[in-house]
Design an enzyme around this catalytic site. Sequence first.
Site, PDB file in Angstrom:
ATOM      1  N   ASP A   1      21.897  62.511  28.466  1.00  0.00           N
ATOM      2  CA  ASP A   1      21.834  62.724  26.931  1.00  0.00           C
ATOM      3  C   ASP A   1      22.053  63.313  26.369  1.00  0.00           C
ATOM      4  O   ASP A   1      22.927  62.950  24.906  1.00  0.00           O
ATOM      5  CB  ASP A   1      20.560  64.225  27.920  1.00  0.00           C
ATOM      6  CG  ASP A   1      19.344  63.370  28.090  1.00  0.00           C
ATOM      7  OD1 ASP A   1      19.160  62.318  28.097  1.00  0.00           O
ATOM      8  OD2 ASP A   1      18.834  64.559  28.441  1.00  0.00           O
TER       9      ASP A   1
ATOM     10  N   LYS B   1       3.674  58.352   9.017  1.00  0.00           N
ATOM     11  CA  LYS B   1       2.503  57.388   9.086  1.00  0.00           C
ATOM     12  C   LYS B   1       1.775  57.374   8.179  1.00  0.00           C
ATOM     13  O   LYS B   1       1.164  55.840   7.530  1.00  0.00           O
ATOM     14  CB  LYS B   1       1.401  57.306  10.566  1.00  0.00           C
ATOM     15  CG  LYS B   1       2.205  57.515  11.783  1.00  0.00           C
ATOM     16  CD  LYS B   1       0.890  57.133  12.681  1.00  0.00           C
ATOM     17  CE  LYS B   1       1.545  56.632  14.617  1.00  0.00           C
ATOM     18  NZ  LYS B   1       0.789  57.191  15.114  1.00  0.00           N
TER      19      LYS B   1
ATOM     20  N   HIS C   1      15.253  58.590  31.425  1.00  0.00           N
ATOM     21  CA  HIS C   1      15.359  59.857  31.396  1.00  0.00           C
ATOM     22  C   HIS C   1      16.705  59.999  32.112  1.00  0.00           C
ATOM     23  O   HIS C   1      17.107  59.174  32.217  1.00  0.00           O
ATOM     24  CB  HIS C   1      14.398  61.063  31.662  1.00  0.00           C
ATOM     25  CG  HIS C   1      13.520  61.563  31.155  1.00  0.00           C
ATOM     26  ND1 HIS C   1      13.301  61.801  30.186  1.00  0.00           N
ATOM     27  CD2 HIS C   1      11.932  61.216  31.005  1.00  0.00           C
ATOM     28  CE1 HIS C   1      12.871  62.367  29.344  1.00  0.00           C
ATOM     29  NE2 HIS C   1      11.234  61.262  29.345  1.00  0.00           N
TER      30      HIS C   1
END
Length: 399
Positions: free
Chosen positions: A169, A75, A139
């Site tokens: 995944d 950031k 997920h």
Amino acid sequence: MGALTGLKILDFSTLLPGPYATLMLGDLGADIIKISAPDKKDIVADYPPYIDGCDITANQAWLGRNKKNLFLNLKTEKAKEIIYKLIKEYDIVIEQFRPGVMDRLGFGYEDLKKVNPKIIYCSLTGYGQTGPLKNNAGHDINYLARSGNMNYSGKENIGPVLTNMQIADIGVGSLHSIIGILSAVYFREKTGKGQYIDISMFDGLIPFHAMEGASFLVNGIEPQREKTRLNGGSAYDFYETKDNRYLSVGSLEPKFWENFCNCIELPELIKETVMPENVKEMKEKIRKRLLEKTLKEWLDIFEGKDVCVEPVLNMREALLEDEHIKDRKLVVDVKVANSQEKIVKQMGTPLKLSECPIEYKESGYPLGYHTKEILEKLGYSEEDIKNLTETGVTSLYEK
């Protein structure tokens, strides 16, 4: 020299999908720098246990293998300066934020393409960069459910069943990212052009419907639990033995089925085939028969009989004792990073290349370990690095 020596990749991913993709790429010889936020925990990298006598978890030692890592607060403007310097050399990026996050930070594809026009940029997300679900959190369980795969998986009387395997995944996210990146590398070699890659873990589960999906799109018939050849509607299933262990029976083809029926001394089942109309009655006969002997007794009977029957091994039996896994070197000894002689066992990369075999140099380091080294190579002085630390741009690793 590894197969991918010369590829340089910045890894902005967390958790499992992206890190496992870059683990494989690093094992193949790519130069990986993992970017992590100094003030945020990674629930996979930080997942216990820690290796005895070390300040690193087993997961980070595995997923961080053959990688360097850098702490950066993305950031900050100074972080942008550092990334823009790195991207001139590390011209492949993989990131795992929700759509738009990297753009807002100034690290989107169009931003980095201005710095290095040949950049290859892979975004790995749950639902992709477009569509009504693109910003949804998710997920593995969610992708499996929404893709329709779980609607006919599991058992009739209890419904879907968890597997503890990260199918979306790793089976989709990690492997499709690798395929996409290497495809883009090949294209760049031919044309000189980089490109943007949109990988969705949800998208990749649609072809997992395989034969049932192809059939449904033609005849419109919904597959049901325990009604298809591979979901319990045939003899293809798991069966308990006398000692509360389990066998997997995959005797689908006629020759395997015949051999199996003869081995369990139920030759009358041969003519019924592996998927008869009275499949429940047939499976009950098989269950009763297999409960008569222990797992070892059955394995001795099936030995060398060509039946497509294997034991359900526990983790110790599979990862530490199985002779085939040992022969295939699927569990390897790896030097623990930042230690003198300590060795840890890890799961290896399942690729066999004759001319450039996988090299396991050392395990992963704690996150942020290489921050100072990387910044110094970019030309930052001791004073610069001190200032970057004091202003919250980065954090130096301290044991």
